[in-house]
Design a protein around this motif. Sequence first.
Motif, PDB file in Angstrom:
ATOM      1  N   TRP A 123       0.648  20.244  -9.647  1.00 37.18           N
ATOM      2  CA  TRP A 123       0.902  18.751  -9.571  1.00 37.18           C
ATOM      3  C   TRP A 123      -0.241  18.003  -9.714  1.00 37.18           C
ATOM      4  O   TRP A 123      -0.890  18.069  -8.705  1.00 37.18           O
ATOM      5  CB  TRP A 123       1.812  18.430  -8.398  1.00 37.18           C
ATOM      6  CG  TRP A 123       3.046  19.172  -8.257  1.00 37.18           C
ATOM      7  CD1 TRP A 123       3.325  19.833  -7.049  1.00 37.18           C
ATOM      8  CD2 TRP A 123       3.873  19.748  -8.988  1.00 37.18           C
ATOM      9  NE1 TRP A 123       4.427  20.638  -6.940  1.00 37.18           N
ATOM     10  CE2 TRP A 123       4.998  20.424  -8.267  1.00 37.18           C
ATOM     11  CE3 TRP A 123       4.346  19.508 -10.219  1.00 37.18           C
ATOM     12  CZ2 TRP A 123       6.044  21.117  -8.597  1.00 37.18           C
ATOM     13  CZ3 TRP A 123       5.363  19.848 -10.891  1.00 37.18           C
ATOM     14  CH2 TRP A 123       6.418  20.891 -10.083  1.00 37.18           C
ATOM     15  N   ALA A 124      -0.471  17.292 -10.749  1.00 36.55           N
ATOM     16  CA  ALA A 124      -1.587  16.405 -10.887  1.00 36.55           C
ATOM     17  C   ALA A 124      -1.358  14.933 -10.854  1.00 36.55           C
ATOM     18  O   ALA A 124      -0.109  14.523 -11.112  1.00 36.55           O
ATOM     19  CB  ALA A 124      -2.494  16.728 -12.272  1.00 36.55           C
ATOM     20  N   SER A 125      -2.544  13.975 -10.847  1.00 41.64           N
ATOM     21  CA  SER A 125      -2.211  12.656 -11.189  1.00 41.64           C
ATOM     22  C   SER A 125      -1.330  12.451  -9.916  1.00 41.64           C
ATOM     23  O   SER A 125      -0.179  11.697  -9.821  1.00 41.64           O
ATOM     24  CB  SER A 125      -1.515  12.313 -12.233  1.00 41.64           C
ATOM     25  OG  SER A 125      -1.425  10.755 -12.269  1.00 41.64           O
ATOM     26  N   THR A 126      -1.571  12.727  -8.612  1.00 43.17           N
ATOM     27  CA  THR A 126      -0.757  12.660  -7.405  1.00 43.17           C
ATOM     28  C   THR A 126      -1.315  11.389  -6.525  1.00 43.17           C
ATOM     29  O   THR A 126      -0.598  11.430  -5.317  1.00 43.17           O
ATOM     30  CB  THR A 126      -0.978  13.781  -6.594  1.00 43.17           C
ATOM     31  OG1 THR A 126      -2.258  14.192  -6.180  1.00 43.17           O
ATOM     32  CG2 THR A 126      -0.080  14.929  -7.318  1.00 43.17           C
ATOM     33  N   GLY A 127      -2.288  10.424  -6.898  1.00 38.37           N
ATOM     34  CA  GLY A 127      -2.499   9.332  -6.285  1.00 38.37           C
ATOM     35  C   GLY A 127      -1.457   8.268  -6.626  1.00 38.37           C
ATOM     36  O   GLY A 127      -1.171   8.115  -7.536  1.00 38.37           O
ATOM     37  N   VAL A 128      -0.943   7.642  -5.578  1.00 42.02           N
ATOM     38  CA  VAL A 128       0.300   6.650  -5.687  1.00 42.02           C
ATOM     39  C   VAL A 128      -0.513   5.205  -6.094  1.00 42.02           C
ATOM     40  O   VAL A 128      -1.387   4.667  -5.528  1.00 42.02           O
ATOM     41  CB  VAL A 128       0.889   6.566  -4.507  1.00 42.02           C
ATOM     42  CG1 VAL A 128       2.025   5.229  -4.712  1.00 42.02           C
ATOM     43  CG2 VAL A 128       1.550   7.776  -4.212  1.00 42.02           C
ATOM     44  N   LYS A 129      -0.196   4.996  -7.203  1.00 43.32           N
ATOM     45  CA  LYS A 129      -0.503   3.499  -8.091  1.00 43.32           C
ATOM     46  C   LYS A 129       0.158   2.379  -7.461  1.00 43.32           C
ATOM     47  O   LYS A 129      -0.257   1.182  -7.256  1.00 43.32           O
ATOM     48  CB  LYS A 129      -0.320   3.660  -9.481  1.00 43.32           C
ATOM     49  CG  LYS A 129      -0.788   4.946 -10.220  1.00 43.32           C
ATOM     50  CD  LYS A 129      -2.394   5.234 -10.149  1.00 43.32           C
ATOM     51  CE  LYS A 129      -2.792   6.249 -11.228  1.00 43.32           C
ATOM     52  NZ  LYS A 129      -2.420   7.404 -10.426  1.00 43.32           N
ATOM     53  N   ASP A 130       1.469   2.515  -7.079  1.00 44.21           N
ATOM     54  CA  ASP A 130       2.007   1.375  -6.585  1.00 44.21           C
ATOM     55  C   ASP A 130       1.858   1.103  -4.853  1.00 44.21           C
ATOM     56  O   ASP A 130       2.573   2.012  -4.265  1.00 44.21           O
ATOM     57  CB  ASP A 130       3.542   1.418  -6.683  1.00 44.21           C
ATOM     58  CG  ASP A 130       4.387   0.358  -6.244  1.00 44.21           C
ATOM     59  OD1 ASP A 130       4.056  -0.697  -5.487  1.00 44.21           O
ATOM     60  OD2 ASP A 130       5.311   0.139  -6.832  1.00 44.21           O
ATOM     61  N   PRO A 131       1.031  -0.092  -4.467  1.00 41.82           N
ATOM     62  CA  PRO A 131       1.032   0.082  -3.153  1.00 41.82           C
ATOM     63  C   PRO A 131       2.221  -0.159  -2.075  1.00 41.82           C
ATOM     64  O   PRO A 131       2.211   0.009  -0.930  1.00 41.82           O
ATOM     65  CB  PRO A 131       0.034  -1.130  -2.759  1.00 41.82           C
ATOM     66  CG  PRO A 131       0.275  -2.047  -4.179  1.00 41.82           C
ATOM     67  CD  PRO A 131       0.747  -1.082  -5.408  1.00 41.82           C
ATOM     68  N   SER A 132       3.337  -0.490  -2.783  1.00 41.47           N
ATOM     69  CA  SER A 132       4.526  -0.671  -1.963  1.00 41.47           C
ATOM     70  C   SER A 132       5.292   0.605  -1.652  1.00 41.47           C
ATOM     71  O   SER A 132       6.257   0.723  -0.874  1.00 41.47           O
ATOM     72  CB  SER A 132       5.559  -1.587  -2.799  1.00 41.47           C
ATOM     73  OG  SER A 132       6.100  -0.599  -3.819  1.00 41.47           O
ATOM     74  N   MET A 133       4.662   1.881  -2.300  1.00 35.96           N
ATOM     75  CA  MET A 133       5.018   3.059  -1.988  1.00 35.96           C
ATOM     76  C   MET A 133       4.434   3.769  -1.014  1.00 35.96           C
ATOM     77  O   MET A 133       3.252   3.617  -0.849  1.00 35.96           O
ATOM     78  CB  MET A 133       5.292   3.992  -3.296  1.00 35.96           C
ATOM     79  CG  MET A 133       6.403   3.119  -4.155  1.00 35.96           C
ATOM     80  SD  MET A 133       6.340   4.198  -5.902  1.00 35.96           S
ATOM     81  CE  MET A 133       7.607   3.265  -6.809  1.00 35.96           C
ATOM     82  N   ASP A 134       5.085   4.941  -0.313  1.00 34.10           N
ATOM     83  CA  ASP A 134       4.295   5.872   0.616  1.00 34.10           C
ATOM     84  C   ASP A 134       3.343   6.653  -0.232  1.00 34.10           C
ATOM     85  O   ASP A 134       3.439   7.150  -1.240  1.00 34.10           O
ATOM     86  CB  ASP A 134       5.343   6.896   1.078  1.00 34.10           C
ATOM     87  CG  ASP A 134       4.723   7.773   1.986  1.00 34.10           C
ATOM     88  OD1 ASP A 134       3.697   7.674   2.354  1.00 34.10           O
ATOM     89  OD2 ASP A 134       5.220   9.090   2.312  1.00 34.10           O
ATOM     90  N   ASP A 135       1.774   6.363   0.359  1.00 30.79           N
ATOM     91  CA  ASP A 135       0.800   6.949  -0.357  1.00 30.79           C
ATOM     92  C   ASP A 135       0.897   8.562  -0.227  1.00 30.79           C
ATOM     93  O   ASP A 135      -0.252   9.080  -0.849  1.00 30.79           O
ATOM     94  CB  ASP A 135      -0.312   6.405   0.234  1.00 30.79           C
ATOM     95  CG  ASP A 135      -0.193   6.554   1.583  1.00 30.79           C
ATOM     96  OD1 ASP A 135       0.454   7.048   2.246  1.00 30.79           O
ATOM     97  OD2 ASP A 135      -1.655   6.106   2.227  1.00 30.79           O
ATOM     98  N   THR A 136       1.591   9.206   0.315  1.00 28.87           N
ATOM     99  CA  THR A 136       1.942  10.596   0.467  1.00 28.87           C
ATOM    100  C   THR A 136       3.067  11.283  -0.373  1.00 28.87           C
ATOM    101  O   THR A 136       3.210  12.515  -0.715  1.00 28.87           O
ATOM    102  CB  THR A 136       1.994  11.270   1.823  1.00 28.87           C
ATOM    103  OG1 THR A 136       3.031  10.866   2.197  1.00 28.87           O
ATOM    104  CG2 THR A 136       0.828  10.665   2.687  1.00 28.87           C
TER     105      THR A 136
END
Length: 384
Positions: free
Chosen positions: A280-293
Motif C-alpha cells: 500500500w503506497a501513497s498512504t499519507g492522508v490528504k484530507d485533514p478532516s479524516m483520520d490520519d492513520t
Amino acid sequence: MADASGTQTVSDSAATDALAALSAAGVAVWLDDLSRQRLITGNLAGLVRDRHVVGVTTNPSIFQKALSDGAVYADQVRDLAVRGVDVEEAVRALTTYDVRWACDVLRPVFDATGGRDGRVSIEVDPRLAHEAERTAAEARALWWLVDRPNLYIKIPATQDGLPAISQALAEGISVNVTLIFSLERYKAVLDAWLTGLERARAAGHDLSRIESVASFFVSRVDTEIDKRLEKLGSEDAQGLRGAAAIANARLAYEAYEEVVAGERWKALEAAGARTQRPLWASTGVKDPSMDDTRYVIELVAPGTVNTMPEATLQAVADHGQVRGDTVSASYADAHGVLDRLAAAGVDYDDVVRVLEEEGVQKFEQAWAELLESTQAALDEARGK
C-alpha cells in the motif's frame, strides 16, 4: 520530536505498540522516504530499531526533495564536478550512493528475514515509463550499480512497463512494481510477475532469491474521486467521500488472493518462489478532516507491506488502533462501494487513467527539477 534539521528523531520506544501490532498482523512497516541527512544522523537506523521499520521506498520526488539539502551532498558534488561528469551521471551517482548506504543499514533485517524484508527501492528514470526495452536496460544498470542483494528496482506499471517487469524478474532482478491504480492493471501486473518467474525458472535462476512487491496507490484515488463527487453534489455522492481508495485496495487484495490460490502460482511456489506482496503506497492522508492513520489501519492484511511517510508512521505509533485483519472480510462491501460510485456518476476507468498519467507526469517533473538543481550545483562547484 524534531532535530535541528526538521527530521523526526526517535526517542520514545514505548509509543511503538501499534506498529508492533501492525507487524504482528502480517504487515511489513516501510518508510516512504530517504535522504542523506537520515543516513548521516542515524535517523534511519533509529527508525529500524525503534519503529519496526523493515524497508524503505524512494521515488523521484523524494530524491528531488532530499538533494535540495545541498550541504550534505556538497563534497560528492564537488568530486563529480572535478571529474567532469554530466548531470545524469551525477544524479545517478548521488542517488545510488544513498540507496547503497540504506541497503547496508537494512542488511541485518534482510538477513534476519531470509531476504523477505530489509529492502530499499530505487526507481528507473520516469521518462522511460513508456519504453519497455530501455526500462529493462536501466533496471539492469541500476541493479549492477547499487550491487546489493536487498535492492528493489521500481518499474512503473504502465502498459509498456509490463514487459520490462517480466524481463527484469526473468533475469533474477527483484522488482517493486509502482504506480498501480486500477484493478485491471493490477491483475496484469500479477500476470507479468508470474510470467517473469516462469521465465526465471526456465533460465535456471533460484526463485527463492527473487522478490517482488506491487505498489498499489491509495490516497490519490480518494483525492481524485472525492473531487468528482464534490462536483456531482448529490446526497449519494457526498456520502461516498473517502470510501473509494480503501475499497479499491481491498479488492486488489481479493485479486491477489485469487491468483495465489491458483495452479500457476502453486507450481512456482513448489519451485521455491515467494509471493509478490501487495504494497500500500501513497498512504499519507490528504484530507485533514479524516483520520490520519486510516490508510494503514483499514488496510491490515497478512502478507502485505505499508510504506508510510514519516508523519503517518509517527501518527500510527502515537494513536493508531490496530484491529487485526480489516481487509479479508470486506470484499462484498468494497464491491458495493464501487457499484455505488458508478451509479453516482463516477467513471472509474477515467479516474485510474487520469491518475496513471498524472503519476508519470509528476515523477517526470520531479526528475527534471532534480536534474536542474544538480546541474546548478555542478556549475557552482566548477565556478561557473
